[in-house]
Design a protein around this motif. Structure first.
Motif, PDB file in Angstrom:
ATOM      1  N   GLU A 160     -53.224 -42.927 -54.883  1.00 28.56           N
ATOM      2  CA  GLU A 160     -52.624 -41.590 -54.862  1.00 28.56           C
ATOM      3  C   GLU A 160     -52.650 -40.929 -56.242  1.00 28.56           C
ATOM      4  OE1 GLU A 160     -49.825 -44.808 -55.451  1.00 28.56           O
ATOM      5  OE2 GLU A 160     -50.997 -44.340 -53.668  1.00 28.56           O
ATOM      6  N   ASN A 161     -52.910 -41.686 -57.283  1.00 25.94           N
ATOM      7  CA  ASN A 161     -52.992 -41.139 -58.637  1.00 25.94           C
ATOM      8  C   ASN A 161     -54.393 -40.626 -58.987  1.00 25.94           C
ATOM      9  OD1 ASN A 161     -50.304 -41.822 -58.995  1.00 25.94           O
ATOM     10  ND2 ASN A 161     -50.784 -43.789 -59.923  1.00 25.94           N
ATOM     11  N   PHE A 162     -55.361 -40.852 -58.114  1.00 25.16           N
ATOM     12  CA  PHE A 162     -56.737 -40.453 -58.372  1.00 25.16           C
ATOM     13  C   PHE A 162     -57.006 -39.044 -57.852  1.00 25.16           C
ATOM     14  CE2 PHE A 162     -57.837 -45.209 -57.831  1.00 25.16           C
ATOM     15  CZ  PHE A 162     -57.458 -45.471 -59.128  1.00 25.16           C
ATOM     16  N   SER A 163     -58.113 -38.483 -58.306  1.00 26.13           N
ATOM     17  CA  SER A 163     -58.537 -37.185 -57.773  1.00 26.13           C
ATOM     18  C   SER A 163     -58.853 -37.356 -56.288  1.00 26.13           C
ATOM     19  CB  SER A 163     -59.774 -36.683 -58.515  1.00 26.13           C
ATOM     20  OG  SER A 163     -60.889 -37.503 -58.196  1.00 26.13           O
ATOM     21  N   HIS A 164     -58.869 -36.262 -55.586  1.00 22.75           N
ATOM     22  CA  HIS A 164     -59.140 -36.310 -54.147  1.00 22.75           C
ATOM     23  C   HIS A 164     -60.519 -36.923 -53.870  1.00 22.75           C
ATOM     24  CE1 HIS A 164     -58.504 -35.271 -49.985  1.00 22.75           C
ATOM     25  NE2 HIS A 164     -59.674 -34.638 -49.963  1.00 22.75           N
ATOM     26  N   ALA A 165     -61.519 -36.537 -54.680  1.00 23.20           N
ATOM     27  CA  ALA A 165     -62.881 -37.052 -54.484  1.00 23.20           C
ATOM     28  C   ALA A 165     -62.937 -38.570 -54.723  1.00 23.20           C
ATOM     29  CB  ALA A 165     -63.850 -36.328 -55.420  1.00 23.20           C
ATOM     30  N   LYS A 166     -62.306 -39.028 -55.799  1.00 22.35           N
ATOM     31  CA  LYS A 166     -62.308 -40.453 -56.114  1.00 22.35           C
ATOM     32  C   LYS A 166     -61.522 -41.233 -55.054  1.00 22.35           C
ATOM     33  CE  LYS A 166     -61.491 -43.700 -59.888  1.00 22.35           C
ATOM     34  NZ  LYS A 166     -61.080 -43.854 -61.287  1.00 22.35           N
ATOM     35  N   TYR A 167     -60.415 -40.680 -54.620  1.00 19.24           N
ATOM     36  CA  TYR A 167     -59.609 -41.300 -53.563  1.00 19.24           C
ATOM     37  C   TYR A 167     -60.467 -41.500 -52.314  1.00 19.24           C
ATOM     38  CZ  TYR A 167     -56.143 -41.743 -49.843  1.00 19.24           C
ATOM     39  OH  TYR A 167     -55.433 -42.162 -48.762  1.00 19.24           O
ATOM     40  N   ASN A 168     -61.156 -40.447 -51.872  1.00 19.25           N
ATOM     41  CA  ASN A 168     -61.977 -40.531 -50.661  1.00 19.25           C
ATOM     42  C   ASN A 168     -63.114 -41.531 -50.812  1.00 19.25           C
ATOM     43  OD1 ASN A 168     -60.474 -38.741 -49.149  1.00 19.25           O
ATOM     44  ND2 ASN A 168     -61.658 -36.961 -49.831  1.00 19.25           N
ATOM     45  N   LYS A 169     -63.737 -41.549 -51.981  1.00 14.52           N
ATOM     46  CA  LYS A 169     -64.847 -42.473 -52.218  1.00 14.52           C
ATOM     47  C   LYS A 169     -64.369 -43.928 -52.113  1.00 14.52           C
ATOM     48  CE  LYS A 169     -68.511 -43.505 -55.529  1.00 14.52           C
ATOM     49  NZ  LYS A 169     -69.105 -43.153 -56.819  1.00 14.52           N
ATOM     50  N   ILE A 170     -63.267 -44.231 -52.759  1.00 17.85           N
ATOM     51  CA  ILE A 170     -62.718 -45.601 -52.717  1.00 17.85           C
ATOM     52  C   ILE A 170     -62.259 -45.947 -51.305  1.00 17.85           C
ATOM     53  CG2 ILE A 170     -60.832 -47.076 -53.516  1.00 17.85           C
ATOM     54  CD1 ILE A 170     -61.062 -45.581 -56.225  1.00 17.85           C
ATOM     55  N   GLN A 171     -61.569 -45.008 -50.676  1.00 19.23           N
ATOM     56  CA  GLN A 171     -61.049 -45.245 -49.328  1.00 19.23           C
ATOM     57  C   GLN A 171     -62.195 -45.512 -48.346  1.00 19.23           C
ATOM     58  OE1 GLN A 171     -58.249 -46.102 -48.553  1.00 19.23           O
ATOM     59  NE2 GLN A 171     -57.163 -44.788 -47.149  1.00 19.23           N
ATOM     60  N   ASN A 172     -63.277 -44.751 -48.450  1.00 18.55           N
ATOM     61  CA  ASN A 172     -64.414 -44.933 -47.540  1.00 18.55           C
ATOM     62  C   ASN A 172     -65.161 -46.241 -47.793  1.00 18.55           C
ATOM     63  OD1 ASN A 172     -63.938 -42.515 -46.216  1.00 18.55           O
ATOM     64  ND2 ASN A 172     -65.256 -41.348 -47.603  1.00 18.55           N
ATOM     65  N   LYS A 173     -65.246 -46.630 -49.051  1.00 20.25           N
ATOM     66  CA  LYS A 173     -66.007 -47.836 -49.380  1.00 20.25           C
ATOM     67  C   LYS A 173     -65.203 -49.121 -49.191  1.00 20.25           C
ATOM     68  CE  LYS A 173     -69.208 -49.636 -52.786  1.00 20.25           C
ATOM     69  NZ  LYS A 173     -69.944 -49.360 -54.022  1.00 20.25           N
ATOM     70  N   TYR A 174     -63.934 -49.118 -49.623  1.00 24.48           N
ATOM     71  CA  TYR A 174     -63.138 -50.352 -49.635  1.00 24.48           C
ATOM     72  C   TYR A 174     -61.893 -50.310 -48.748  1.00 24.48           C
ATOM     73  CZ  TYR A 174     -65.893 -50.997 -53.878  1.00 24.48           C
ATOM     74  OH  TYR A 174     -66.915 -51.099 -54.770  1.00 24.48           O
ATOM     75  N   GLY A 175     -61.453 -49.124 -48.398  1.00 23.01           N
ATOM     76  CA  GLY A 175     -60.167 -49.005 -47.717  1.00 23.01           C
ATOM     77  C   GLY A 175     -59.060 -49.187 -48.742  1.00 23.01           C
ATOM     78  N   ASP A 176     -57.842 -49.258 -48.267  1.00 17.24           N
ATOM     79  CA  ASP A 176     -56.703 -49.455 -49.174  1.00 17.24           C
ATOM     80  C   ASP A 176     -56.348 -50.934 -49.158  1.00 17.24           C
ATOM     81  OD1 ASP A 176     -54.372 -49.436 -50.666  1.00 17.24           O
ATOM     82  OD2 ASP A 176     -53.679 -47.557 -49.803  1.00 17.24           O
ATOM     83  N   MET A 177     -56.799 -51.648 -50.170  1.00 20.92           N
ATOM     84  CA  MET A 177     -56.588 -53.096 -50.230  1.00 20.92           C
ATOM     85  C   MET A 177     -55.112 -53.449 -50.313  1.00 20.92           C
ATOM     86  SD  MET A 177     -59.749 -54.370 -52.593  1.00 20.92           S
ATOM     87  CE  MET A 177     -59.762 -53.028 -53.757  1.00 20.92           C
TER      88      MET A 177
END
Length: 127
Positions: free
Chosen positions: A39-56
């Protein structure tokens, strides 16, 4: 065998107690590390991480919850030591993680109350 603090109602073998304690503390440290606070990341970075790894954090939170309930009567051995780390997890603003971890805190209160008739150790560990 290990006895919890000054109270002799914990019959958990010392090796198992240390192992479980290390597991819980390591898992909480993983969940709460800054680099996973999406939640501290930019929206773009959040989406990229979420799509690739999910929320660990969510996966580990569910594992903590499942392991906590597998402790059975030995949960009392981790009170008050795990109260703070569990509460720290509940402060992470991820809805599913909170749903998984807030009940652990209430279960800690229930365990202590059923064993001693009070919430002294849980409350003292919060203050």
């Amino acid at each position: 065998y290990y006895s919890c603090s000054s109270q002799n109602y914990c019959d958990f073998p010392l090796l198992n107690l240390q192992l479980w304690n290390n597991y819980f503390h390591l898992a909480v440290a993983f969940i709460t590390q800054d680099s996973l606070q999406l939640e501290n990341f930019s929206h773009a970075k959040y989406n990229k991480i979420q799509n690739k790894y999910g929320d660990m954090r969510r996966l580990i939170g569910f594992a903590i919850r499942d392991m906590w309930y597998k402790l059975g009567q030995n949960k009392i051995c981790f009170i008050p030591g795990m109260v703070g780390p569990i509460l720290e997890m509940t402060l992470i603003p991820e809805v599913e993680l909170r749903k998984a971890t807030i009940p652990i805190f209430f279960d800690m209160m229930l365990c202590e109350y059923q064993r001693t008739g009070e919430f002294k150790k849980v409350i003292e560990s919060i203050l």
